[in-house]
Motif scaffolding. Structure first.
Motif, PDB file in Angstrom:
ATOM      1  N   ILE A  67       2.755  -4.308   0.000  1.00 56.30           N
ATOM      2  CA  ILE A  67       1.659  -3.714  -0.497  1.00 56.30           C
ATOM      3  C   ILE A  67       0.699  -2.778   0.534  1.00 56.30           C
ATOM      4  O   ILE A  67      -0.064  -1.858   0.219  1.00 56.30           O
ATOM      5  CB  ILE A  67       0.761  -4.840  -1.150  1.00 56.30           C
ATOM      6  CG1 ILE A  67       1.419  -5.325  -2.313  1.00 56.30           C
ATOM      7  CG2 ILE A  67      -0.729  -4.141  -1.602  1.00 56.30           C
ATOM      8  CD1 ILE A  67       2.015  -4.481  -3.268  1.00 56.30           C
ATOM      9  N   ASP A  68       0.452  -3.523   1.775  1.00 53.37           N
ATOM     10  CA  ASP A  68      -0.506  -2.785   2.796  1.00 53.37           C
ATOM     11  C   ASP A  68       0.329  -1.542   3.265  1.00 53.37           C
ATOM     12  O   ASP A  68      -0.493  -0.543   3.404  1.00 53.37           O
ATOM     13  CB  ASP A  68      -0.384  -4.040   4.048  1.00 53.37           C
ATOM     14  CG  ASP A  68      -1.457  -5.114   3.616  1.00 53.37           C
ATOM     15  OD1 ASP A  68      -2.185  -4.908   2.579  1.00 53.37           O
ATOM     16  OD2 ASP A  68      -1.395  -5.924   4.619  1.00 53.37           O
ATOM     17  N   GLU A  69       1.602  -1.708   3.460  1.00 49.56           N
ATOM     18  CA  GLU A  69       2.241  -0.152   3.826  1.00 49.56           C
ATOM     19  C   GLU A  69       2.123   0.778   2.642  1.00 49.56           C
ATOM     20  O   GLU A  69       1.748   2.021   3.065  1.00 49.56           O
ATOM     21  CB  GLU A  69       3.694  -0.465   4.197  1.00 49.56           C
ATOM     22  CG  GLU A  69       4.121  -1.312   5.548  1.00 49.56           C
ATOM     23  CD  GLU A  69       5.434  -1.507   5.631  1.00 49.56           C
ATOM     24  OE1 GLU A  69       6.142  -0.393   5.436  1.00 49.56           O
ATOM     25  OE2 GLU A  69       5.797  -2.613   6.216  1.00 49.56           O
ATOM     26  N   ILE A  70       2.283   0.424   1.543  1.00 54.78           N
ATOM     27  CA  ILE A  70       2.388   1.500   0.512  1.00 54.78           C
ATOM     28  C   ILE A  70       0.743   2.010   0.185  1.00 54.78           C
ATOM     29  O   ILE A  70       0.527   3.069   0.067  1.00 54.78           O
ATOM     30  CB  ILE A  70       2.732   0.908  -0.955  1.00 54.78           C
ATOM     31  CG1 ILE A  70       4.442   0.470  -0.721  1.00 54.78           C
ATOM     32  CG2 ILE A  70       2.628   2.038  -1.896  1.00 54.78           C
ATOM     33  CD1 ILE A  70       5.093  -0.131  -2.093  1.00 54.78           C
ATOM     34  N   ARG A 118      -2.914   6.357   0.584  1.00 54.47           N
ATOM     35  CA  ARG A 118      -4.310   6.805   0.947  1.00 54.47           C
ATOM     36  C   ARG A 118      -4.417   7.956   2.077  1.00 54.47           C
ATOM     37  O   ARG A 118      -5.158   8.778   2.113  1.00 54.47           O
ATOM     38  CB  ARG A 118      -5.120   5.466   1.420  1.00 54.47           C
ATOM     39  CG  ARG A 118      -5.646   4.769   0.426  1.00 54.47           C
ATOM     40  CD  ARG A 118      -6.314   3.459   0.733  1.00 54.47           C
ATOM     41  NE  ARG A 118      -7.144   2.740  -0.152  1.00 54.47           N
ATOM     42  CZ  ARG A 118      -7.405   1.540  -0.082  1.00 54.47           C
ATOM     43  NH1 ARG A 118      -7.342   0.843   0.936  1.00 54.47           N
ATOM     44  NH2 ARG A 118      -7.873   0.992  -1.247  1.00 54.47           N
ATOM     45  N   GLN A 119      -3.254   7.820   2.880  1.00 48.16           N
ATOM     46  CA  GLN A 119      -3.107   8.941   3.703  1.00 48.16           C
ATOM     47  C   GLN A 119      -2.493  10.159   3.107  1.00 48.16           C
ATOM     48  O   GLN A 119      -2.922  11.288   3.180  1.00 48.16           O
ATOM     49  CB  GLN A 119      -2.193   8.528   4.853  1.00 48.16           C
ATOM     50  CG  GLN A 119      -1.942   9.680   5.822  1.00 48.16           C
ATOM     51  CD  GLN A 119      -0.908   8.965   7.134  1.00 48.16           C
ATOM     52  OE1 GLN A 119      -0.735   7.912   7.515  1.00 48.16           O
ATOM     53  NE2 GLN A 119      -0.562  10.098   7.668  1.00 48.16           N
ATOM     54  N   LEU A 120      -1.511   9.916   2.015  1.00 50.11           N
ATOM     55  CA  LEU A 120      -1.110  11.038   1.350  1.00 50.11           C
ATOM     56  C   LEU A 120      -2.228  11.813   0.495  1.00 50.11           C
ATOM     57  O   LEU A 120      -2.238  13.085   0.310  1.00 50.11           O
ATOM     58  CB  LEU A 120       0.080  10.722   0.568  1.00 50.11           C
ATOM     59  CG  LEU A 120       0.791  11.738  -0.316  1.00 50.11           C
ATOM     60  CD1 LEU A 120       1.630  12.752   0.381  1.00 50.11           C
ATOM     61  CD2 LEU A 120       2.088  11.138  -1.383  1.00 50.11           C
ATOM     62  N   TRP A 121      -2.891  10.981  -0.248  1.00 46.49           N
ATOM     63  CA  TRP A 121      -3.743  11.153  -1.324  1.00 46.49           C
ATOM     64  C   TRP A 121      -5.141  10.541  -0.910  1.00 46.49           C
ATOM     65  O   TRP A 121      -5.633   9.408  -1.382  1.00 46.49           O
ATOM     66  CB  TRP A 121      -3.442  10.922  -2.749  1.00 46.49           C
ATOM     67  CG  TRP A 121      -2.131  11.247  -3.048  1.00 46.49           C
ATOM     68  CD1 TRP A 121      -1.889  12.886  -2.830  1.00 46.49           C
ATOM     69  CD2 TRP A 121      -1.253  10.701  -3.685  1.00 46.49           C
ATOM     70  NE1 TRP A 121      -0.753  12.763  -3.625  1.00 46.49           N
ATOM     71  CE2 TRP A 121      -0.140  11.776  -3.977  1.00 46.49           C
ATOM     72  CE3 TRP A 121      -0.957   9.478  -4.352  1.00 46.49           C
ATOM     73  CZ2 TRP A 121       1.034  11.487  -4.860  1.00 46.49           C
ATOM     74  CZ3 TRP A 121       0.411   9.220  -5.024  1.00 46.49           C
ATOM     75  CH2 TRP A 121       1.241  10.083  -5.102  1.00 46.49           C
TER      76      TRP A 121
END
Length: 264
Positions: free
Chosen positions: A250-253, A258-261
């Motif tokens: 979950i932390d990775e996704i 949040r970096q992507l969007w």
């Protein structure tokens, strides 16, 4: 009911009316599409629906952390390696790709601009790459994909898949894990070692070559004998490992989304 009024949580599309879905898609909420087999063998100790159970829990936890719309799970897929085990279902790659492509295009037609495929499968990875490329060529939309077996503390290999899956199920649905069979599997493996027989030992580990796999519970031309339908050693699985793995995934996704969007 808008993204701005619920900045830290999302919604299950199946729980919404079409009017509410239209509003939230119009607000730009990303659509998350879980993909996980509801009918694939995971050995005699885990349910056929293991992949679906895990991906739906991951989707629920994402929904609790981010303003996303979680679509119904695509619960059938390209699973050729386990098609010989009773209860396991498999659809051909072309059929699977067409199914996922049409579902994505449905959301695009309704105004979605950001889509994440939440994939809990290894054999489904290659077809989904082609789906993403097809969507890009047809619509100019770049689909994001999270392959769960590649995430967490370690990337899953054939040697640790069973420990990984069993740990996850012990964390999220322990009543469905047949611990009595897990113990029997360990005893059978020890006997096989004593007899000098290891399941699948006719399949050499090749460093530079790759061949398709089809595990079989009985001798079959082209098949790799695997009497239990497991890949790896599940005896070291624990619920604690499963919870740590889920948290790491979950932390990775969340971090990547949040970096992507950045507006999430």
């Amino acid at each position: 009911m808008t993204a701005s009024s619920h900045p830290r949580s999302g919604f299950r599309l199946a729980d919404l009316t079409w009017v509410d879905a239209a509003d939230l898609i119009g607000d730009g909420l990303p659509v998350v599409i879980p993909i996980g087999a509801a009918s694939r063998a995971h050995g005699p100790h885990l349910p056929l629906g293991t992949d679906r159970l895990v991906v739906e829990v991951v989707a629920e936890r994402l929904l609790a952390s981010l303003p996303v719309l979680v679509a119904p799970c695509i619960a059938q897929g390209f699973q050729p390696a386990f098609m010989d085990y009773p209860g396991s279902q498999h659809i051909e790659a072309d059929t699977f790709q067409a199914l996922v492509t049409e579902i994505i295009e449905g959301y695009l037609r309704h105004g979605a601009e950001r889509i994440l495929l939440l994939n809990n499968g290894i054999s489904t990875e290659a077809p989904l790459k082609l789906v993403a490329q097809t969507i890009l060529q047809r619509h100019g939309v770049r689909i994001a994909t999270a392959d769960l077996p590649r995430l967490g503390s370690t990337s899953a290999s054939a040697d640790d898949l069973d420990e990984r899956d069993t740990s996850l199920l012990l964390a999220i649905a322990p009543a469905l894990v047949r611990l009595d069979r897990l113990e029997q599997m360990a005893e059978d493996a020890a006997e096989d070692d004593e007899d000098g027989f290891i399941e699948g030992d006719d399949e050499p580990r090749l460093l530079s070559l790759r061949r398709p796999l089809r595990f079989t519970p009985e001798e079959r031309a082209g098949g790799v004998l695997n009497r239990t339908g497991t890949t790896g050693d599940a005896t070291t699985a624990t619920a604690e490992k499963g919870e740590r793995l889920l948290a790491a995934v979950i932390d990775e996704i969340v971090a990547d989304l949040r970096q992507l969007w950045p507006d999430l």
